[in-house]
Scaffold this active site. Structure first.
Site, PDB file in Angstrom:
ATOM      1  N   LEU A 295      40.958  71.866  53.976  1.00 43.32           N
ATOM      2  CA  LEU A 295      42.214  72.224  54.627  1.00 43.32           C
ATOM      3  C   LEU A 295      42.821  70.997  55.287  1.00 43.32           C
ATOM      4  O   LEU A 295      42.121  70.031  55.604  1.00 43.32           O
ATOM      5  CB  LEU A 295      42.042  73.369  55.638  1.00 43.32           C
ATOM      6  CG  LEU A 295      41.431  73.095  57.002  1.00 43.32           C
ATOM      7  CD1 LEU A 295      41.708  74.267  57.924  1.00 43.32           C
ATOM      8  CD2 LEU A 295      39.939  72.893  56.888  1.00 43.32           C
TER       9      LEU A 295
ATOM     10  N   VAL B 100      40.694  63.058  51.361  1.00 47.73           N
ATOM     11  CA  VAL B 100      40.689  63.647  52.713  1.00 47.73           C
ATOM     12  C   VAL B 100      39.948  64.992  52.693  1.00 47.73           C
ATOM     13  O   VAL B 100      39.161  65.295  53.602  1.00 47.73           O
ATOM     14  CB  VAL B 100      42.133  63.842  53.229  1.00 47.73           C
ATOM     15  CG1 VAL B 100      42.152  64.688  54.497  1.00 47.73           C
ATOM     16  CG2 VAL B 100      42.780  62.486  53.487  1.00 47.73           C
TER      17      VAL B 100
ATOM     18  N   GLY C 179      35.985  65.386  52.849  1.00 43.30           N
ATOM     19  CA  GLY C 179      35.256  65.439  54.116  1.00 43.30           C
ATOM     20  C   GLY C 179      35.777  66.505  55.050  1.00 43.30           C
ATOM     21  O   GLY C 179      35.124  66.857  56.031  1.00 43.30           O
ATOM     22  N   HIS C 180      36.964  67.031  54.754  1.00 46.06           N
ATOM     23  CA  HIS C 180      37.622  67.969  55.683  1.00 46.06           C
ATOM     24  C   HIS C 180      38.064  69.205  54.915  1.00 46.06           C
ATOM     25  O   HIS C 180      39.272  69.352  54.658  1.00 46.06           O
ATOM     26  CB  HIS C 180      38.817  67.264  56.347  1.00 46.06           C
ATOM     27  CG  HIS C 180      39.354  67.981  57.557  1.00 46.06           C
ATOM     28  ND1 HIS C 180      40.165  69.077  57.471  1.00 46.06           N
ATOM     29  CD2 HIS C 180      39.191  67.759  58.878  1.00 46.06           C
ATOM     30  CE1 HIS C 180      40.499  69.484  58.690  1.00 46.06           C
ATOM     31  NE2 HIS C 180      39.914  68.705  59.566  1.00 46.06           N
ATOM     32  N   PHE C 181      37.203  70.141  54.511  1.00 48.47           N
ATOM     33  CA  PHE C 181      35.764  70.104  54.693  1.00 48.47           C
ATOM     34  C   PHE C 181      35.117  70.436  53.353  1.00 48.47           C
ATOM     35  O   PHE C 181      35.740  71.162  52.561  1.00 48.47           O
ATOM     36  CB  PHE C 181      35.327  71.163  55.714  1.00 48.47           C
ATOM     37  CG  PHE C 181      35.835  70.925  57.107  1.00 48.47           C
ATOM     38  CD1 PHE C 181      35.171  70.068  57.966  1.00 48.47           C
ATOM     39  CD2 PHE C 181      36.975  71.572  57.545  1.00 48.47           C
ATOM     40  CE1 PHE C 181      35.623  69.881  59.255  1.00 48.47           C
ATOM     41  CE2 PHE C 181      37.437  71.380  58.834  1.00 48.47           C
ATOM     42  CZ  PHE C 181      36.772  70.530  59.702  1.00 48.47           C
TER      43      PHE C 181
END
Lengths: 95, 156
Positions: free
Chosen positions: B44, B34, B37-39
């Site tokens: 976070l 996760v 890509g975030h970020f």
């Protein structure tokens, strides 16, 4: 003190952003006012709080699904208000 | 916490059925796809996963109050506020309280703290449905065991 209908109509108007003057005792909450089941939970919550009762939504839904009752019996506002008055009276009698 | 499996809650810290409150802990992993890509360069926790965490904390509270006779399903999120970021490695403490138990639905208030500071809060609405099948009921029993759900709450 305002009538049950006036209180319920105000709750519906404020909860669902529906013009108050379009809400009448003969309005069907679902068919006429376009209130869906999720929005009706907010209305039920406000009614529960305001009248100190617990609308038996599950029982009503089951009765409608079983063909033992019509949606008009519970969701036309004058009928809904009559059910609310009955629940308030029953609560008062048991207190 | 396993983000990819939506296992948000690690441990029930305090469940008070009579007071209709719960406190749970959720350890945010240091690494997860996760966060790739975030970020990139600034990982976070996504805000929607903070809401999911509050929903799961509320769900365990409702399972306790309802003695596992109904399954709470998230129906509405209101006044959700992400007041501060939650980062990989943070330990979240999530509190939830039952504010209204209606017929077939319930409402909760929940908040997430990290290091004592509130990072998110929300009002949540759940529909309460019968367990649709034995598989789901069994799965929830395993989840409850994993997070240390107090068995005396279910079968005193």
């Amino acid at each position: 003190m305002s009538s049950t209908f006036d209180q319920v109509a105000t709750i519906i108007a404020e909860t669902c952003d529906i013009p108050r003057d379009t809400i009448t005792p003969d309005s069907h909450a679902i068919d006429d006012l376009g209130i869906d089941s999720l929005d009706f939970l907010d209305i039920a919550f406000a009614i529960d709080k305001q009248f100190g009762i617990k609308l038996p939504l599950e029982k009503w839904t089951q009765e409608v699904n079983d063909g033992k009752a019509t949606t008009e019996q519970y969701f036309v506002l004058k009928n809904l208000c009559a059910r609310i008055d009955e629940l308030v009276a029953a609560k008062g009698a048991s207190a | 916490m396993q983000l990819e499996y939506f296992h948000m809650i690690d441990r029930i810290v305090d469940l008070k059925v009579d007071e209709k409150t719960i406190v749970v802990e959720a350890q945010v992993p240091k690494e997860s796809t996760v966060f790739e890509g975030h970020f990139p360069g600034y990982p976070l926790m996504p805000g929607v996963l903070l809401i999911e965490s509050m929903a799961q904390a509320s769900g365990f509270l409702l399972l306790g109050v309802l003695k596992f006779e109904r399954m709470p399903i998230l129906a509405a999120v209101k006044e959700a506020k992400v007041r501060g970021s939650v980062f990989p490695g943070d330990l979240m403490s999530i509190e939830a309280s039952l504010t209204h138990e209606g017929s077939g639905y319930a409402m909760t208030e929940a908040k997430i703290r990290v290091g004592g500071k509130i990072r998110a809060n929300s009002s949540l609405t759940f529909t309460l449905i019968p367990f649709p099948n034995a598989d789901m009921r069994g799965y929830m029993a395993k989840v409850a065991e994993r997070v240390g759900f107090p068995q005396q709450v279910v079968s005193p």
